[in-house]
Write a protein that holds these residues in place. Structure first.
Motif, short mmCIF file in Angstrom:
data_model
loop_
_atom_site.label_atom_id
_atom_site.label_comp_id
_atom_site.label_asym_id
_atom_site.label_seq_id
_atom_site.Cartn_x
_atom_site.Cartn_y
_atom_site.Cartn_z
N MET A 1 0.84 -1.19 0.00
CA MET A 1 0.00 0.00 0.00
C MET A 1 0.88 1.24 0.00
O MET A 1 1.84 1.33 0.77
CB MET A 1 -0.92 0.02 1.24
N THR A 2 0.60 2.19 -0.86
CA THR A 2 1.37 3.42 -0.93
C THR A 2 0.45 4.61 -0.68
O THR A 2 -0.77 4.48 -0.68
CB THR A 2 2.04 3.57 -2.29
N GLY A 3 1.06 5.78 -0.51
CA GLY A 3 0.30 6.99 -0.30
C GLY A 3 0.71 7.67 0.99
O GLY A 3 1.75 7.37 1.58
N THR A 4 -0.12 8.61 1.44
CA THR A 4 0.18 9.34 2.67
C THR A 4 -0.92 9.11 3.70
O THR A 4 -2.00 8.61 3.38
CB THR A 4 0.31 10.84 2.40
N MET A 5 -0.61 9.48 4.93
CA MET A 5 -1.55 9.30 6.04
C MET A 5 -1.36 10.43 7.04
O MET A 5 -0.33 11.11 7.05
CB MET A 5 -1.30 7.96 6.73
N GLN A 6 -2.33 10.60 7.92
CA GLN A 6 -2.19 11.51 9.04
C GLN A 6 -1.50 10.80 10.20
O GLN A 6 -1.76 9.63 10.48
CB GLN A 6 -3.55 12.02 9.52
N ALA A 7 -0.63 11.55 10.90
CA ALA A 7 0.06 10.99 12.05
C ALA A 7 0.36 12.10 13.05
O ALA A 7 0.51 13.27 12.68
CB ALA A 7 1.37 10.33 11.61
N ALA A 8 0.44 11.73 14.33
CA ALA A 8 0.84 12.65 15.39
C ALA A 8 2.35 12.50 15.57
O ALA A 8 2.82 11.47 16.04
CB ALA A 8 0.11 12.33 16.69
N VAL A 9 3.09 13.52 15.16
CA VAL A 9 4.55 13.45 15.12
C VAL A 9 5.15 14.33 16.21
O VAL A 9 4.85 15.52 16.31
CB VAL A 9 5.07 13.90 13.73
N TYR A 10 6.00 13.70 17.01
CA TYR A 10 6.68 14.39 18.12
C TYR A 10 7.96 15.04 17.61
O TYR A 10 8.82 14.38 17.03
CB TYR A 10 7.00 13.38 19.21
N HIS A 11 8.08 16.36 17.84
CA HIS A 11 9.27 17.11 17.43
C HIS A 11 10.08 17.62 18.61
O HIS A 11 11.20 18.09 18.42
CB HIS A 11 8.88 18.30 16.55
N GLY A 12 9.53 17.57 19.81
CA GLY A 12 10.24 18.07 20.97
C GLY A 12 9.26 18.44 22.06
O GLY A 12 8.04 18.19 21.95
N PRO A 13 9.75 19.03 23.15
CA PRO A 13 8.87 19.37 24.28
C PRO A 13 7.68 20.21 23.86
O PRO A 13 7.84 21.25 23.22
CB PRO A 13 9.80 20.14 25.22
N GLN A 14 6.48 19.74 24.19
CA GLN A 14 5.21 20.41 23.89
C GLN A 14 5.08 20.73 22.40
O GLN A 14 4.50 21.75 22.02
CB GLN A 14 5.07 21.67 24.76
N ASP A 15 5.59 19.83 21.59
CA ASP A 15 5.54 20.03 20.13
C ASP A 15 5.19 18.71 19.44
O ASP A 15 6.06 17.97 18.99
CB ASP A 15 6.89 20.56 19.63
N VAL A 16 3.89 18.41 19.42
CA VAL A 16 3.36 17.27 18.67
C VAL A 16 2.47 17.84 17.56
O VAL A 16 1.56 18.61 17.83
CB VAL A 16 2.57 16.30 19.56
N ARG A 17 2.76 17.47 16.33
CA ARG A 17 2.06 18.04 15.18
C ARG A 17 1.32 16.94 14.41
O ARG A 17 1.84 15.82 14.26
CB ARG A 17 3.05 18.72 14.23
N ILE A 18 0.13 17.27 13.93
CA ILE A 18 -0.59 16.37 13.05
C ILE A 18 -0.11 16.66 11.62
O ILE A 18 -0.30 17.76 11.09
CB ILE A 18 -2.11 16.57 13.15
N GLU A 19 0.56 15.65 11.03
CA GLU A 19 1.21 15.85 9.74
C GLU A 19 0.79 14.78 8.74
O GLU A 19 0.34 13.68 9.12
CB GLU A 19 2.73 15.81 9.91
N GLN A 20 0.97 15.08 7.47
CA GLN A 20 0.84 14.08 6.41
C GLN A 20 2.20 13.46 6.17
O GLN A 20 3.17 14.15 5.86
CB GLN A 20 0.33 14.74 5.12
N VAL A 21 2.27 12.15 6.35
CA VAL A 21 3.52 11.42 6.16
C VAL A 21 3.25 10.20 5.28
O VAL A 21 2.09 9.85 5.02
CB VAL A 21 4.13 10.97 7.51
N LEU A 22 4.31 9.58 4.83
CA LEU A 22 4.15 8.39 3.99
C LEU A 22 3.63 7.20 4.80
O LEU A 22 4.00 7.00 5.96
CB LEU A 22 5.49 8.01 3.36
N VAL A 23 2.74 6.42 4.21
CA VAL A 23 2.32 5.16 4.81
C VAL A 23 3.54 4.25 4.90
O VAL A 23 4.28 4.11 3.91
CB VAL A 23 1.21 4.49 3.97
N PRO A 24 3.80 3.62 6.05
CA PRO A 24 5.00 2.79 6.18
C PRO A 24 4.93 1.54 5.31
O PRO A 24 3.86 0.97 5.10
CB PRO A 24 5.03 2.44 7.66
N ALA A 25 6.07 1.13 4.82
CA ALA A 25 6.18 -0.11 4.04
C ALA A 25 6.66 -1.22 4.97
O ALA A 25 7.75 -1.10 5.55
CB ALA A 25 7.16 0.07 2.89
N PRO A 26 5.88 -2.28 5.19
CA PRO A 26 6.31 -3.35 6.10
C PRO A 26 7.60 -4.01 5.64
O PRO A 26 7.80 -4.26 4.45
CB PRO A 26 5.14 -4.34 6.06
#
Length: 353
Positions: A1-26
């Motif tokens: 499966m390819t494409g993008t997805m929404q994810a909660a990404v941690y960048h640092g203290p009090q910095d979690v962003r909802i981003e579009q990232v690639l769907v992981p390849a198993p």
């Protein structure tokens, strides 16, 4: 499966962003899951509020190799999308999240939770606060029929509670004290009730958490606003408890655990202390107190039994606070957990199902 997805990404203290990232390849041995629920815990809140502590934000993790921003989430369940022979597409599964190598001395002993090459999805490698996650098939267990997604979303932390109980060395008939009636303390309580017939006392601040402990089966509850050591000694006729499990991490509570345990008794450290405890080692030695610790769980021993307990339905009803969408993970999830205002378990539904 390819494409993008929404994810909660941690960048640092009090910095979690909802981003579009690639769907992981198993990779080999992994399956792709559409995440249906991901539970939030104190570890997630600590990483968000004060981290990075466990997340390899600035240098590669020695086992996973990951470095940089991290998709959080280590308490997830999902539906198999890209499966394996034992887990075909459409199977609903719970994840243990901890990944072990199966080759080292600790794995040979069955102690996969302290594998020399251990890492955790959602802390040391991309996790389940996303629409999709790739997870090793060995860490997954099918969700039994009749177990709801909300209940199954508690399987991983309940497995942690079961492992803690086994480490505590409880025996039928023991007097056992649990300090802390938050989520992990409640999961430890549920494990104790399932595995042993013990006289159970739970300590916390007055309110919903103590009421919940009594509803689940604690014989006694004690307010943390009073002299908890005196209360336990009085209840045990001055003898002290056979086993004390410190599950709060609150200042001074590990020291209290050592004071309220009986001579020859056992103390288990579950909660991670916010301050370094001041331990009187002479008193520990002279009373021959056994001090144990616990971390994570052994997937083969604990995850399946956790799902069996959840099939009974009591824990979900008692502990679930809310199910929130992914975009609300900070405001309605991490913030209340970090502030201590959350009373129960908060689950995230990344795919809205």
């Amino acid at each position: 499966m390819t494409g993008t997805m929404q994810a909660a990404v941690y960048h640092g203290p009090q910095d979690v962003r909802i981003e579009q990232v690639l769907v992981p390849a198993p990779r080999d041995g992994e399956v792709l899951l559409a995440v249906r629920r991901n539970g939030l815990c104190g570890t997630d809140a600590t990483e968000w509020a004060k981290g990075p502590v466990l997340v390899p934000l600035h240098r590669p993790h020695p086992a996973s190799g990951h470095v940089g921003p991290m998709i959080l989430g280590h308490e997830f369940v999902g539906e198999v999308v890209d499966g394996s022979p034992g887990l075909p597409a459409g199977t609903l599964v719970a994840s243990g999240a901890g990944v072990w190598c199966g080759q080292c001395d600790r794995c040979a002993e069955g102690r996969t939770n302290v594998c020399r090459n251990y890492y955790t999805l959602g802390l040391n490698a991309p996790g389940g606060l996303a629409e999709y996650v790739a997870a090793p098939a060995a860490t997954l267990r099918p969700i039994p029929p009749g177990v709801s997604l909300d209940a199954a979303g508690m399987a991983q932390p309940l497995a942690v509670g079961l492992h803690a109980v086994r480490r505590a060395g409880v025996r039928d008939g023991d007097s056992v004290v649990i300090i802390g009636a938050g989520a992990i303390g409640t999961f430890v309580l549920a494990g104790l009730i399932h595995l042993y017939r013990a006289d159970l006392t739970v300590i916390d601040l007055p309110g919903q958490k103590l009421e919940r402990a009594a509803q689940l089966g604690a014989a006694h509850t004690v307010s943390a606003r009073g002299d908890v050591v005196a209360a336990v000694l009085e209840r045990t006729s001055g003898r002290g408890a056979d086993v004390v499990i410190e599950a709060s991490g609150a200042s001074g509570q590990f020291e209290n655990a050592l004071r309220m345990v009986s001579a020859g008794g056992r103390v288990l450290a579950v909660g991670l202390p916010k301050d370094k405890p001041a331990i009187d080692l002479a008193a520990v030695a002279l009373r021959e107190i056994t001090v144990e610790s616990t971390v994570a769980h052994v997937c083969d021993a604990d995850l399946g039994p956790a799902l069996d307990i959840l099939a009974e339905g009591h824990l979900e009803t008692a502990l679930l606070e809310s199910v929130i969408p992914l975009p609300d993970v900070v405001a309605r999830g991490l913030e209340p957990l970090a502030s201590g205002s959350a009373e129960g378990k908060i689950l995230v539904a990344p795919t809205g199902r």
